[in-house]
Design a protein around this motif. Structure first.
Motif, PDB file in Angstrom:
ATOM      1  N   ILE A  71       0.914  -1.016   0.058  1.00 34.03           N
ATOM      2  CA  ILE A  71       0.237   0.146   0.016  1.00 34.03           C
ATOM      3  C   ILE A  71       1.059   1.383  -0.194  1.00 34.03           C
ATOM      4  N   ASP A  72       0.395   2.360  -0.556  1.00 29.54           N
ATOM      5  CA  ASP A  72       1.270   3.376  -0.691  1.00 29.54           C
ATOM      6  C   ASP A  72       0.204   4.433  -0.625  1.00 29.54           C
ATOM      7  N   VAL A  73       0.175   5.688   0.538  1.00 28.88           N
ATOM      8  CA  VAL A  73      -0.457   5.755   1.677  1.00 28.88           C
ATOM      9  C   VAL A  73       0.243   7.575   1.458  1.00 28.88           C
ATOM     10  N   THR A  74       0.816   7.589   0.299  1.00 28.88           N
ATOM     11  CA  THR A  74       1.430   9.145  -0.066  1.00 28.88           C
ATOM     12  C   THR A  74       0.873  10.249  -0.642  1.00 28.88           C
ATOM     13  N   GLY A  75       0.172   9.668  -1.536  1.00 29.11           N
ATOM     14  CA  GLY A  75      -1.574  10.688  -1.807  1.00 29.11           C
ATOM     15  C   GLY A  75      -2.540  10.874  -1.141  1.00 29.11           C
ATOM     16  N   ASP A  76      -3.207  11.572  -1.942  1.00 27.35           N
ATOM     17  CA  ASP A  76      -4.513  11.277  -1.075  1.00 27.35           C
ATOM     18  C   ASP A  76      -5.414  10.387  -1.190  1.00 27.35           C
ATOM     19  N   HIS A  77      -5.472   9.166  -2.042  1.00 26.27           N
ATOM     20  CA  HIS A  77      -5.653   8.155  -1.734  1.00 26.27           C
ATOM     21  C   HIS A  77      -4.878   7.113  -1.464  1.00 26.27           C
ATOM     22  N   ASN A  78      -5.423   5.986  -1.176  1.00 23.55           N
ATOM     23  CA  ASN A  78      -4.064   4.664  -1.283  1.00 23.55           C
ATOM     24  C   ASN A  78      -4.174   3.971  -2.112  1.00 23.55           C
ATOM     25  N   ILE A  79      -3.190   3.430  -2.703  1.00 15.19           N
ATOM     26  CA  ILE A  79      -2.629   2.893  -4.031  1.00 15.19           C
ATOM     27  C   ILE A  79      -1.767   1.776  -3.328  1.00 15.19           C
ATOM     28  N   TYR A  80      -2.804   0.266  -4.127  1.00 19.24           N
ATOM     29  CA  TYR A  80      -2.579  -0.920  -3.815  1.00 19.24           C
ATOM     30  C   TYR A  80      -2.351  -1.038  -4.635  1.00 19.24           C
ATOM     31  N   LEU A  81      -1.344  -2.406  -4.986  1.00 18.77           N
ATOM     32  CA  LEU A  81      -0.343  -2.935  -5.192  1.00 18.77           C
ATOM     33  C   LEU A  81      -0.155  -4.929  -4.710  1.00 18.77           C
ATOM     34  N   LEU A  82      -0.053  -5.739  -6.094  1.00 18.53           N
ATOM     35  CA  LEU A  82      -0.218  -6.627  -5.185  1.00 18.53           C
ATOM     36  C   LEU A  82       1.695  -7.265  -5.389  1.00 18.53           C
ATOM     37  N   LYS A  83       2.033  -8.480  -3.905  1.00 14.69           N
ATOM     38  CA  LYS A  83       3.164  -7.973  -4.221  1.00 14.69           C
ATOM     39  C   LYS A  83       3.571  -8.897  -4.376  1.00 14.69           C
ATOM     40  N   GLU A  84       5.007  -9.119  -5.328  1.00 13.61           N
ATOM     41  CA  GLU A  84       6.030  -9.452  -6.040  1.00 13.61           C
ATOM     42  C   GLU A  84       5.500 -10.952  -5.994  1.00 13.61           C
ATOM     43  N   ASP A  85       5.805 -11.136  -4.408  1.00  9.03           N
ATOM     44  CA  ASP A  85       6.473 -12.026  -4.012  1.00  9.03           C
ATOM     45  C   ASP A  85       5.088 -13.402  -3.918  1.00  9.03           C
ATOM     46  N   TYR A  86       4.169 -12.447  -3.765  1.00  7.24           N
ATOM     47  CA  TYR A  86       2.494 -13.321  -3.957  1.00  7.24           C
ATOM     48  C   TYR A  86       2.032 -13.954  -5.418  1.00  7.24           C
ATOM     49  N   ARG A  87       2.781 -13.189  -6.437  1.00  6.58           N
ATOM     50  CA  ARG A  87       2.006 -13.360  -7.784  1.00  6.58           C
ATOM     51  C   ARG A  87       1.625 -14.910  -8.117  1.00  6.58           C
ATOM     52  N   ASN A  88       2.992 -15.674  -7.757  1.00  8.60           N
ATOM     53  CA  ASN A  88       2.695 -17.115  -8.002  1.00  8.60           C
ATOM     54  C   ASN A  88       1.438 -18.055  -7.185  1.00  8.60           C
ATOM     55  N   ILE A  89       1.450 -17.462  -5.671  1.00  9.51           N
ATOM     56  CA  ILE A  89       0.839 -18.398  -4.888  1.00  9.51           C
ATOM     57  C   ILE A  89      -0.745 -17.693  -5.332  1.00  9.51           C
ATOM     58  N   VAL A  90      -1.424 -16.671  -5.566  1.00  2.00           N
ATOM     59  CA  VAL A  90      -2.232 -16.422  -5.887  1.00  2.00           C
ATOM     60  C   VAL A  90      -3.004 -16.149  -7.201  1.00  2.00           C
ATOM     61  N   LYS A  91      -2.173 -16.825  -8.139  1.00  2.00           N
ATOM     62  CA  LYS A  91      -2.116 -16.892  -9.876  1.00  2.00           C
ATOM     63  C   LYS A  91      -2.325 -18.637  -8.835  1.00  2.00           C
ATOM     64  N   SER A  92      -2.043 -19.772  -8.675  1.00  2.00           N
ATOM     65  CA  SER A  92      -2.031 -20.796  -8.230  1.00  2.00           C
ATOM     66  C   SER A  92      -3.262 -21.222  -8.015  1.00  2.00           C
ATOM     67  N   VAL A  93      -3.773 -20.603  -6.011  1.00  5.72           N
ATOM     68  CA  VAL A  93      -4.822 -20.683  -5.521  1.00  5.72           C
ATOM     69  C   VAL A  93      -6.510 -20.656  -6.652  1.00  5.72           C
ATOM     70  N   LEU A  94      -6.639 -19.176  -7.452  1.00  5.63           N
ATOM     71  CA  LEU A  94      -7.159 -19.037  -8.824  1.00  5.63           C
ATOM     72  C   LEU A  94      -7.455 -20.161  -9.400  1.00  5.63           C
ATOM     73  N   GLU A  95      -6.518 -20.452  -9.809  1.00  3.43           N
ATOM     74  CA  GLU A  95      -6.525 -21.458 -11.259  1.00  3.43           C
ATOM     75  C   GLU A  95      -7.206 -22.743 -10.549  1.00  3.43           C
ATOM     76  N   ASN A  96      -6.824 -23.221  -9.126  1.00 10.14           N
ATOM     77  CA  ASN A  96      -7.535 -24.583  -8.274  1.00 10.14           C
ATOM     78  C   ASN A  96      -8.279 -23.973  -7.712  1.00 10.14           C
ATOM     79  N   TYR A  97      -9.390 -23.012  -7.721  1.00  9.04           N
ATOM     80  CA  TYR A  97     -10.338 -22.657  -6.518  1.00  9.04           C
ATOM     81  C   TYR A  97     -11.971 -22.814  -6.989  1.00  9.04           C
TER      82      TYR A  97
END
Length: 100
Positions: free
Chosen positions: A74-100
């Motif tokens: 999360i980047d809270v420096t501006g007017d709005h919080n900006i969210y980004l999927l952490k690169e370290d977890y990209r493959n885990i999220v992809k794997s779980v979504l493919e198998n769910y």
């Protein structure tokens, strides 16, 4: 002892198991596509996908994903919080979504 990846995978599976409408899966897929998103961006995406959501509800959901799952940065420096999927977890999220 479980690795961080195994714990994240377990939390994701449990999180998705309580997803009666499919909204959580849609949000995770959005983050998986890449890019940075504000709560407003996520709200618009869900609204355009015909989910009946409030801005406040989306804000709570994204905030929960950030704190409970630990997969978003999360980047809270501006007017709005900006969210980004952490690169370290990209493959885990992809794997779980493919198998769910």
């Amino acid at each position: 002892m479980d690795t961080i990846e195994e714990r994240v995978r377990e939390r994701l599976i449990k999180y998705l198991s309580r997803d009666d409408t499919g909204i959580r899966k849609v949000v995770l897929k959005l983050f998986l596509k890449g890019g940075k998103f504000t709560t407003g961006d996520v709200y618009e995406h869900l609204h355009n996908a015909d989910f009946d959501v409030s801005y406040r509800g989306v804000s709570a959901m994204v905030g929960l994903m950030n704190t409970r799952l630990g997969i978003l940065s999360i980047d809270v420096t501006g007017d709005h919080n900006i969210y980004l999927l952490k690169e370290d977890y990209r493959n885990i999220v992809k794997s779980v979504l493919e198998n769910y």
